[in-house]
Enzyme design. Sequence first.
Site, short mmCIF file in Angstrom:
data_model
loop_
_atom_site.label_atom_id
_atom_site.label_comp_id
_atom_site.label_asym_id
_atom_site.label_seq_id
_atom_site.Cartn_x
_atom_site.Cartn_y
_atom_site.Cartn_z
CB ALA A 56 -3.29 -5.16 -2.45
N GLY A 59 -7.36 -12.00 0.31
CA GLY A 59 -7.40 -13.00 -0.75
C GLY A 59 -6.06 -13.17 -1.45
CD GLU A 60 -3.78 -8.88 -4.31
OE1 GLU A 60 -2.73 -8.44 -3.79
OE2 GLU A 60 -4.41 -8.27 -5.19
CB VAL A 61 -2.48 -12.78 2.34
CG1 VAL A 61 -1.73 -13.63 3.35
CG2 VAL A 61 -2.05 -11.33 2.45
CB CYS A 64 1.04 -15.12 -1.36
SG CYS A 64 1.07 -13.65 -2.38
#
Length: 86
Positions: A56, A59-61, A64
């Site tokens: 979302a 930072g989450e990318v 991952c």
Amino acid sequence: MARFFYSILYALLTPIFLLVFLVLSRKNSAWRKGWLQRFGWVKKSEKSHAIWLHAASVGEVQACVPLVKNLQKTLSGSAIILTTFT
């Protein structure tokens, strides 16, 4: 009821989105690639198994990345699909 209004709003705004994408693609050729993906149209994977990850935020990318690299090593026969919201 909310879904109905969302669907109507989406249908009304789609032509505006298409015009914006057209203008942006004339200025920057990178916008011409993958414009169907912006509307959720993705080619079906030829591989039998797919792993779908959704992030979302930026930072989450970034978080991952190690997971995707590990999945690529351990599950080489599976497609990895990464979608984002931002």
